[in-house]
Write an enzyme that holds these catalytic residues in place. Structure first.
Site, PDB file in Angstrom:
ATOM      1  N   ALA A 119      -7.621  21.969  25.880  1.00 34.80           N
ATOM      2  CA  ALA A 119      -8.597  22.254  24.836  1.00 34.80           C
ATOM      3  C   ALA A 119      -9.449  23.414  25.340  1.00 34.80           C
ATOM      4  CB  ALA A 119      -9.430  21.025  24.546  1.00 34.80           C
ATOM      5  N   LYS A 122     -12.206  27.440  21.415  1.00 31.99           N
ATOM      6  CA  LYS A 122     -12.568  26.678  20.209  1.00 31.99           C
ATOM      7  C   LYS A 122     -11.666  25.477  19.957  1.00 31.99           C
ATOM      8  CE  LYS A 122     -14.641  30.600  17.839  1.00 31.99           C
ATOM      9  NZ  LYS A 122     -14.360  31.650  16.854  1.00 31.99           N
ATOM     10  N   VAL A 209      -3.238  19.789  21.498  1.00 34.32           N
ATOM     11  CA  VAL A 209      -4.489  19.118  21.121  1.00 34.32           C
ATOM     12  C   VAL A 209      -4.748  19.186  19.616  1.00 34.32           C
ATOM     13  CG1 VAL A 209      -6.051  21.127  21.372  1.00 34.32           C
ATOM     14  CG2 VAL A 209      -6.887  18.811  21.858  1.00 34.32           C
ATOM     15  N   ASP A 210      -4.148  20.166  18.956  1.00 32.76           N
ATOM     16  CA  ASP A 210      -4.445  20.365  17.523  1.00 32.76           C
ATOM     17  C   ASP A 210      -3.609  19.400  16.676  1.00 32.76           C
ATOM     18  OD1 ASP A 210      -2.087  21.657  18.283  1.00 32.76           O
ATOM     19  OD2 ASP A 210      -2.224  23.101  16.636  1.00 32.76           O
ATOM     20  N   GLU A 300       7.347  27.691  24.885  1.00 30.42           N
ATOM     21  CA  GLU A 300       8.282  26.951  24.025  1.00 30.42           C
ATOM     22  C   GLU A 300       9.691  27.548  24.147  1.00 30.42           C
ATOM     23  OE1 GLU A 300       7.407  25.022  19.974  1.00 30.42           O
ATOM     24  OE2 GLU A 300       8.229  26.981  19.437  1.00 30.42           O
TER      25      GLU A 300
HETATM   26  N1  UDP Z   1      -4.638  26.201  23.250  1.00 31.66           N
HETATM   27  C1  UDP Z   1      -5.973  26.125  23.583  1.00 31.66           C
HETATM   28  N2  UDP Z   1      -6.784  27.166  23.253  1.00 31.66           N
HETATM   29  C2  UDP Z   1      -6.338  28.276  22.599  1.00 31.66           C
HETATM   30  C3  UDP Z   1      -4.977  28.341  22.279  1.00 31.66           C
HETATM   31  C4  UDP Z   1      -4.154  27.281  22.603  1.00 31.66           C
HETATM   32  O1  UDP Z   1      -6.435  25.142  24.155  1.00 31.66           O
HETATM   33  O2  UDP Z   1      -7.137  29.188  22.324  1.00 31.66           O
HETATM   34  C5  UDP Z   1      -3.760  25.067  23.635  1.00 31.66           C
HETATM   35  C6  UDP Z   1      -3.964  23.858  22.729  1.00 31.66           C
HETATM   36  O3  UDP Z   1      -3.711  22.668  23.444  1.00 31.66           O
HETATM   37  C7  UDP Z   1      -2.905  24.063  21.686  1.00 31.66           C
HETATM   38  C8  UDP Z   1      -1.768  24.616  22.518  1.00 31.66           C
HETATM   39  O4  UDP Z   1      -2.393  25.436  23.499  1.00 31.66           O
HETATM   40  O5  UDP Z   1      -2.608  22.866  20.995  1.00 31.66           O
HETATM   41  C9  UDP Z   1      -0.721  25.440  21.737  1.00 31.66           C
HETATM   42  O6  UDP Z   1      -1.313  26.383  20.883  1.00 31.66           O
HETATM   43  P1  UDP Z   1      -1.283  26.205  19.297  1.00 31.66           P
HETATM   44  O7  UDP Z   1      -1.497  24.781  18.942  1.00 31.66           O
HETATM   45  O8  UDP Z   1      -2.232  27.179  18.686  1.00 31.66           O
HETATM   46  O9  UDP Z   1       0.207  26.614  18.951  1.00 31.66           O
HETATM   47  P2  UDP Z   1       1.007  26.156  17.650  1.00 31.66           P
HETATM   48  O10 UDP Z   1       1.139  24.660  17.699  1.00 31.66           O
HETATM   49  O11 UDP Z   1       0.208  26.601  16.449  1.00 31.66           O
HETATM   50  O12 UDP Z   1       2.315  26.855  17.782  1.00 31.66           O
HETATM   51 MN    MN Z   2      -0.255  23.173  18.171  1.00 30.29          MN
END
Ligand code: UDP
Ligand code: MN
Length: 350
Positions: A119, A122, A209-210, A300
């Protein structure tokens, strides 16, 4: 003459004495060598005692006697999905496992499951929901240790955790490139396993985390190397998968190759398996960086390359990482974990 004879006798006696001493010394050390060899042979023999075999707990599934559960069948079950890969790893879908049975098998093993979550910046805003829903659905009734990596330790929310569950905050530097935050996860996971988890953690899951939990995620997900199938591509042909396609990258997957497209947002397994994965992906990521390459989807892409060569021993269906903006497909009977809708421009540093 008698004098000479006397000297000769003394000399002969002295030489004889020396020879005797020499013989005693040599035979003594020989005996030491012999007895050492016998001893080591005896030790080897000890380990061949059947009692001495080490039982790998993840391979030995002991069920309590008299446990009642639905009779298993090999001719009835789900017909709308495939529940096994061509290398015979299970693909976990709702309806393919008995959660009560699995929990009864794993509870006596007293396992500890670690979860890592990042995390940074933001993204701290997603942590509260992540942690609260994990309390409700993630390995409920088991020992769980969540490691939160953040540059804002003071903003980590206080979430009440059940007995046997705990949280550790791991401070990390901020970054102004989301690609770097995302990519550095492998290195930090590798270090965490080496420095903190070795010896007292059995399994680890690395999660975005999202996202929030909406349904059970438990012992059915345990395995050696565990990958989650990405919800966005599982009905597509492999040529459409967003693998890294430049041969110069260590994450390269050639057209016509690759099994599934796996998520970077959730993977896990036994500690030693995840350690090897994180170490390898990190090395490949750094080798790419040295020649100025950043793989299409950062770690990934490297994870997908790794899983193509090192086949996961358990595959989790897209129930285990859906996306809130996607409508549910008919084969998705339950959503267990799902990415929230987010405005990238608002939350990412670049
Ligand atoms: N993350 C973070 N801060 C950031 C960008 C990414 O903590 O500014 C971490 C966070 O755990 C996030 C993960 O890296 O869930 C992967 O990024 P994101 O979820 O944006 O990728 P997506 O799932 O949209 O491909
Ligand atoms: Mn994500």
């Amino acid at each position: 003459m008698p004098l000479i004879n006397g000297k000769a006798v003394t000399a002969v006696l002295l030489i004889a004495l020396l020879l005797v001493i020499l013989y005693c010394y040599v035979s003594q050390s020989y005996r030491v060598v012999l007895s050492f060899q016998e001893k080591s042979k005896a030790t080897e023999d000890d380990t061949s005692d059947p009692e001495a075999f080490v039982t790998r707990h993840e391979l030995h599934l002991v069920s309590p006697d008299h446990l009642r559960y639905k009779q298993p069948s090999i001719v009835q079950g789900r017909t709308d999905v495939v529940a096994v890969t061509p290398w015979l790893a299970p693909v976990v879908w709702e309806g393919t496992f008995d959660s009560g049975l699995l929990d009864s098998i794993y509870r006596p093993k007293n396992i500890t499951v670690a979860a890592t979550v990042f995390a940074v910046g933001k993204y701290i805003m997603f942590l509260k929901d992540f942690l609260e829903t994990a309390e409700k659905y993630f390995f409920v009734g088991f020992r769980v240790h969540v490691y939160v990596f953040t540059d804002r330790p003071n903003e980590v929310p206080q979430v009440k955790m059940a007995a046997g569950r705990q949280l550790t905050v791991m401070p990390v530097p901020s970054s102004n490139r989301w690609q770097e935050i995302s990519a550095r996860r492998m290195e930090l996971i590798q270090t965490l396993i080496e420095k903190k988890l070795r010896n007292h953690t059995d399994y680890i899951f690395c999660l975005d985390v999202d996202s929030k939990f909406h349904g059970r995620w438990g012992t059915e997900s345990l395995g050696g190397l565990v990958a989650v199938i990405h919800p966005g591509y599982y009905r597509n042909e492999r040529s459409k998968f967003p693998y890294e396609r430049r041969p110069a990258s260590r994450a390269y997957v050639a057209p016509g190759e690759g099994d599934f497209y796996y998520c970077g947002g959730a993977f896990g397994g036994l500690l030693q398996e995840v350690h090897l994965l994180a170490k390898t992906c990190r090395q490949n990521f750094e080798a790419d960086a040295k020649v100025g390459i950043e793989a299409a989807w950062q770690e990934e892409s490297h994870l997908n390359r790794y899983m193509w060569i090192n086949k996961p021993s358990k595959v989790l269906s897209p129930e285990y990482l859906w996306q809130d903006f996607k409508s549910k497909n008919p084969e998705i009977q339950i959503i267990r974990f799902s990415g929230v809708v987010k405005n990238y421009a608002d939350i990412r540093p670049n």
